[in-house]
Scaffold this motif. Structure first.
Motif, PDB file in Angstrom:
ATOM      1  N   CYS A  29       0.856  -1.189   0.000  1.00 25.39           N
ATOM      2  CA  CYS A  29       0.000   0.000   0.000  1.00 25.39           C
ATOM      3  C   CYS A  29       0.889   1.236   0.000  1.00 25.39           C
ATOM      4  O   CYS A  29       1.894   1.277   0.716  1.00 25.39           O
ATOM      5  N   LEU A  31      -0.364   4.236   0.736  1.00 27.36           N
ATOM      6  CA  LEU A  31      -0.893   5.187   1.724  1.00 27.36           C
ATOM      7  C   LEU A  31      -0.490   4.748   3.132  1.00 27.36           C
ATOM      8  O   LEU A  31       0.015   3.652   3.336  1.00 27.36           O
ATOM      9  N   ARG A  32      -0.744   5.636   4.089  1.00 27.42           N
ATOM     10  CA  ARG A  32      -0.388   5.342   5.481  1.00 27.42           C
ATOM     11  C   ARG A  32      -1.472   5.881   6.412  1.00 27.42           C
ATOM     12  O   ARG A  32      -1.236   6.795   7.210  1.00 27.42           O
ATOM     13  N   CYS A  33      -2.669   5.326   6.314  1.00 23.76           N
ATOM     14  CA  CYS A  33      -3.769   5.791   7.157  1.00 23.76           C
ATOM     15  C   CYS A  33      -3.419   5.488   8.627  1.00 23.76           C
ATOM     16  O   CYS A  33      -3.038   4.346   8.936  1.00 23.76           O
ATOM     17  N   TRP A  35      -5.266   5.031  11.113  1.00 25.36           N
ATOM     18  CA  TRP A  35      -6.144   4.051  11.748  1.00 25.36           C
ATOM     19  C   TRP A  35      -6.203   2.729  10.969  1.00 25.36           C
ATOM     20  O   TRP A  35      -7.077   1.889  11.209  1.00 25.36           O
ATOM     21  N   CYS A  36      -5.274   2.533  10.039  1.00 21.02           N
ATOM     22  CA  CYS A  36      -5.278   1.327   9.194  1.00 21.02           C
ATOM     23  C   CYS A  36      -5.297   0.050  10.052  1.00 21.02           C
ATOM     24  O   CYS A  36      -4.504  -0.090  10.978  1.00 21.02           O
ATOM     25  N   TRP A  42       1.392  -3.299   4.357  1.00 20.80           N
ATOM     26  CA  TRP A  42       1.991  -2.122   3.724  1.00 20.80           C
ATOM     27  C   TRP A  42       3.207  -2.457   2.860  1.00 20.80           C
ATOM     28  O   TRP A  42       3.325  -1.979   1.739  1.00 20.80           O
ATOM     29  N   GLY A  72      -4.117  -3.657   2.051  1.00 26.87           N
ATOM     30  CA  GLY A  72      -3.323  -3.014   1.037  1.00 26.87           C
ATOM     31  C   GLY A  72      -4.152  -2.245  -0.003  1.00 26.87           C
ATOM     32  O   GLY A  72      -5.341  -2.034   0.156  1.00 26.87           O
ATOM     33  N   LYS A 117      -9.877   8.952   1.107  1.00 25.53           N
ATOM     34  CA  LYS A 117      -9.313   9.232   2.435  1.00 25.53           C
ATOM     35  C   LYS A 117      -9.522  10.691   2.836  1.00 25.53           C
ATOM     36  O   LYS A 117      -9.183  11.604   2.085  1.00 25.53           O
TER      37      LYS A 117
HETATM   38  S1  SF4 Z   1      -6.506   1.655   5.261  1.00 24.23           S
HETATM   39 FE1  SF4 Z   1      -6.169   0.823   3.213  1.00 24.23          FE
HETATM   40  S2  SF4 Z   1      -5.409   2.586   2.046  1.00 24.23           S
HETATM   41 FE2  SF4 Z   1      -5.168   3.108   4.203  1.00 24.23          FE
HETATM   42  S3  SF4 Z   1      -3.057   2.491   4.709  1.00 24.23           S
HETATM   43 FE3  SF4 Z   1      -4.423   0.782   5.241  1.00 24.23          FE
HETATM   44  S4  SF4 Z   1      -4.388  -0.545   3.470  1.00 24.23           S
HETATM   45 FE4  SF4 Z   1      -3.609   1.441   2.807  1.00 24.23          FE
END
Ligand code: SF4
Length: 210
Positions: A29, A31-33, A35-36, A42, A72, A117
């Motif tokens: 992935c 991105l780095r949310c 709260w993922c 990742w 991901g 997001k």
């Molecule tokens: S929630 Fe989804 S888009 Fe966001 S970091 Fe996690 S895997 Fe990536």
């Protein structure tokens, strides 16, 4: 493809909540949310390499023809997805995406669950890509009441179909879901948007592979 995990469960989110489905979770992935709940995906190297034939062998063990391709960010590996789905035309395919990568595999996908997001994810701003309107639902992860303003701005900016907006509480525990669901449901009633729970959390809690 780099695969994080494949498992059989029920769809816990969105319009097909409750449907039995085979989940193919892809590694990687961009991105780095904050709260993922899938941080273990990742790194691309976190998964294991599986051939199309090996993936199909696993899928065919299960008694349903409903796939959820998740991550991901699965669209990072869309050429592999294309090869896989070209061999599984009888399957209904949902794909979960952040919406930040252009998809070239529309013909193989029945439903996009696009999750744009918000600032609450703490990612740097990224443009939302275009997905086929008839196949796409937009699922926003809501943390605070103030998120609504940003959702409305995004709907306007990208001309998102108002009847295909879903709000889902941010939370990875039953307690968080219980606390946030009532006020988010009220927002959905007011704005005529859909509400989604996270059924797998309600049933199994914060566990992998369910
Ligand atoms: S929630 Fe989804 S888009 Fe966001 S970091 Fe996690 S895997 Fe990536």
């Amino acid at each position: 493809m780099r695969i994080s995990e494949i498992f059989y469960s029920i769809q816990g989110e969105g319009t097909n909540t409750g449907a039995p489905a085979i989940f193919i979770r892809l590694a990687g992935c961009h991105l780095r949310c904050v709260w993922c709940d899938s941080k273990f995906t990742w790194d691309m190297k976190s998964g294991k390499e599986m051939s199309t034939a090996a993936i199909i062998k696993v899928i065919k063990k299960y008694p349903c023809k409903h796939l959820v391709i998740t991550g991901g960010e699965p669209l990072i590996q869309q050429s592999g997805i294309k090869e896989l789905l070209s061999k599984l035309p009888e399957y209904y395919v949902e794909i979960e995406t952040s919406g930040t990568i252009v998809s070239f595999i529309n013909e193989f996908i029945n439903q996009y669950n696009c999750s744009p997001k918000l600032k609450n994810s703490k990612n740097r701003p990224m443009a939302l890509q275009k997905f086929p309107e008839e196949k796409t639902w937009y699922k926003f992860v809501v943390d605070k009441k103030t998120d609504v303003k940003e959702i409305k701005e995004m709907i306007k900016k990208y001309s998102l179909p108002k009847e295909k907006i879903i709000l889902m509480p941010q939370g990875i525990t039953r307690e968080e879901m219980t606390k946030k669901s009532p006020w988010i449901a009220e927002i959905c009633k007011k704005e005529n948007w859909h509400f989604s729970t996270r059924l797998h959390i309600e049933i199994w809690g914060n566990k992998r592979g369910v």
